[in-house]
Design an enzyme around this catalytic site. Structure first.
Site, mmCIF file in Angstrom:
data_model
loop_
_atom_site.group_PDB
_atom_site.id
_atom_site.type_symbol
_atom_site.label_atom_id
_atom_site.label_comp_id
_atom_site.label_asym_id
_atom_site.label_seq_id
_atom_site.Cartn_x
_atom_site.Cartn_y
_atom_site.Cartn_z
ATOM 1 N N ARG A 240 36.500 69.757 26.510
ATOM 2 C CA ARG A 240 36.503 69.538 28.082
ATOM 3 C C ARG A 240 35.670 68.422 28.449
ATOM 4 O O ARG A 240 34.734 67.903 28.167
ATOM 5 C CB ARG A 240 35.915 70.928 28.822
ATOM 6 C CG ARG A 240 36.981 72.047 28.665
ATOM 7 C CD ARG A 240 38.320 71.664 29.618
ATOM 8 N NE ARG A 240 39.175 72.681 29.755
ATOM 9 C CZ ARG A 240 40.158 72.946 28.876
ATOM 10 N NH1 ARG A 240 40.192 72.003 28.021
ATOM 11 N NH2 ARG A 240 40.948 74.033 28.978
ATOM 12 N N GLU A 269 40.598 63.778 35.773
ATOM 13 C CA GLU A 269 41.849 63.624 35.216
ATOM 14 C C GLU A 269 42.848 63.779 36.217
ATOM 15 O O GLU A 269 43.204 64.665 36.970
ATOM 16 C CB GLU A 269 42.057 64.736 34.020
ATOM 17 C CG GLU A 269 40.891 64.768 32.958
ATOM 18 C CD GLU A 269 41.309 65.731 31.996
ATOM 19 O OE1 GLU A 269 42.024 66.608 32.165
ATOM 20 O OE2 GLU A 269 40.365 65.801 31.114
ATOM 21 N N HIS A 288 44.726 64.206 27.835
ATOM 22 C CA HIS A 288 44.492 65.662 27.497
ATOM 23 C C HIS A 288 45.733 66.300 26.944
ATOM 24 O O HIS A 288 46.283 67.049 27.594
ATOM 25 C CB HIS A 288 44.448 66.326 28.891
ATOM 26 C CG HIS A 288 43.497 67.618 28.952
ATOM 27 N ND1 HIS A 288 42.548 67.957 29.864
ATOM 28 C CD2 HIS A 288 43.769 68.392 27.865
ATOM 29 C CE1 HIS A 288 42.365 69.320 29.598
ATOM 30 N NE2 HIS A 288 42.755 69.525 28.582
#
Length: 331
Positions: A240, A269, A288
């Site tokens: 994360r 993000e 991601h």
């Protein structure tokens, strides 16, 4: 309920197509609506009071203000491993069970992690850039250490980190981990050495992060921790954003202490294209995407829907994140 049917509210800014979920729910006679953050304000009074179950996609804020309006809700499920965007305390106060899908992408993320390790230590990003710009010099990225001579440090030793350790064994690297709550026998089983947090930093030439983003873990790897690592070390983060202080990472790389970083997750993000960290040749970033495969996505959607069915229909959940709410429901 809404219009006499169980109603599922999907909160999602990431995925456009929810055909799979719609088909699964409609076969059971459930009704479904998808809300994006851009329409949340107008959708809130129309759907929040009637939702029996809520699906939250990774990155979509499910805060206390939203949860307070879920008057009929029995279950909130994150459609992901991570669940840090859901206010679990607020859900507990409201008597709503919270769950997630903890195991759907263990294979994918562990593969992705090792791919990042190999790419950054073998300097693939630099070589790729050089060749595309007309160069052909295998010596311009030195020093490169033999991969088997690395000490790989795993911060955390959950299911994904354990699978990473298994897949790393044939490479011959030394593997250490800091996971103080894990049972001692698990380290022996995976041929991994348990060490203190400081030892992990001082000994890892390749540090990989595998812990959840909780308040106590925010910026757990900052400048002081980076400076404890051996000069020329590498960082990999497929867990994360927010665990790794990105400005401090930039500084440590610019100073020449950290040789490079390979990241699948960032604090913001998508990131600002002008983020200085992204403009470093020593930093490699994927969007991601560690959890992605056709198999994993199908499994995720099916298990997410099953969480909703189990939560609404009163069956035992595979994983409940706020078990204390069960006592409140019984009373």
């Amino acid at each position: 309920m809404r219009n006499g049917k169980y109603f599922v509210w999907i909160l999602d800014d990431e995925w456009i197509d929810h055909t799979v979920e719609r088909d699964i729910f409609q076969k059971k006679g459930y009704d479904v609506h998808v809300t994006r953050s851009g329409t949340l304000e107008e959708d809130l009074p129309l759907y929040a009071p009637y939702a029996d179950g809520v699906i939250v996609q990774v990155g979509f804020p499910c805060d206390a203000e939203l949860i307070e309006k879920l008057d009929s809700c029995k279950i909130i499920t994150a459609s992901s491993v991570g669940y840090n965007t859901i206010d679990i305390d607020a859900a507990t106060r409201k008597g709503i069970k919270v769950t997630h899908v903890p195991e759907f992408c263990t294979e994918e993320v562990s593969d992705h992690t090792i791919a990042h390790m190999l790419m950054i230590t073998r300097r693939f990003p630099s070589y790729n850039k050089q060749v595309k710009e007309g160069g052909w010099n295998p010596m311009d990225t030195l020093p490169i250490q033999r991969f088997c001579n690395h000490t790989v440090g795993l911060l955390g030793f959950g299911k994904i980190a354990r699978r990473v350790a298994e897949k790393l064994q044939p490479f011959g690297v030394r593997i250490i981990t800091h996971a103080p709550t894990a049972p001692k026998e698990i380290f022996t089983h995976y041929s991994v050495e348990a060490v203190s947090f400081e030892q992990l930093l001082r000994q890892s030439t390749l540090l990989s992060l595998h812990i959840p983003l909780r308040p106590e873990n925010q910026n757990i790897i900052s400048y002081n921790q980076l400076k404890l690592m051996p000069k020329g070390s590498f960082i990999v983060n497929t867990s994360r954003g927010g665990l790794l202080h990105e400005e401090d990472l930039y500084q440590a790389i610019v100073e020449g202490h950290i040789a490079g970083a390979s990241l699948d997750v960032l604090l913001n993000e998508p990131p600002d294209p002008n983020d200085p960290l992204l403009n470093l040749d020593e930093v490699y970033v994927t969007p991601h995407s560690g959890y992605i495969s056709d198999d994993a996505l199908a499994e995720l959607k099916e298990k997410t829907c099953q969480n909703i069915f189990d939560g609404i229909e009163g069956r035992r959940l595979v994983k409940i994140l706020n078990p204390e709410v069960l006592n409140r429901i019984k009373t």
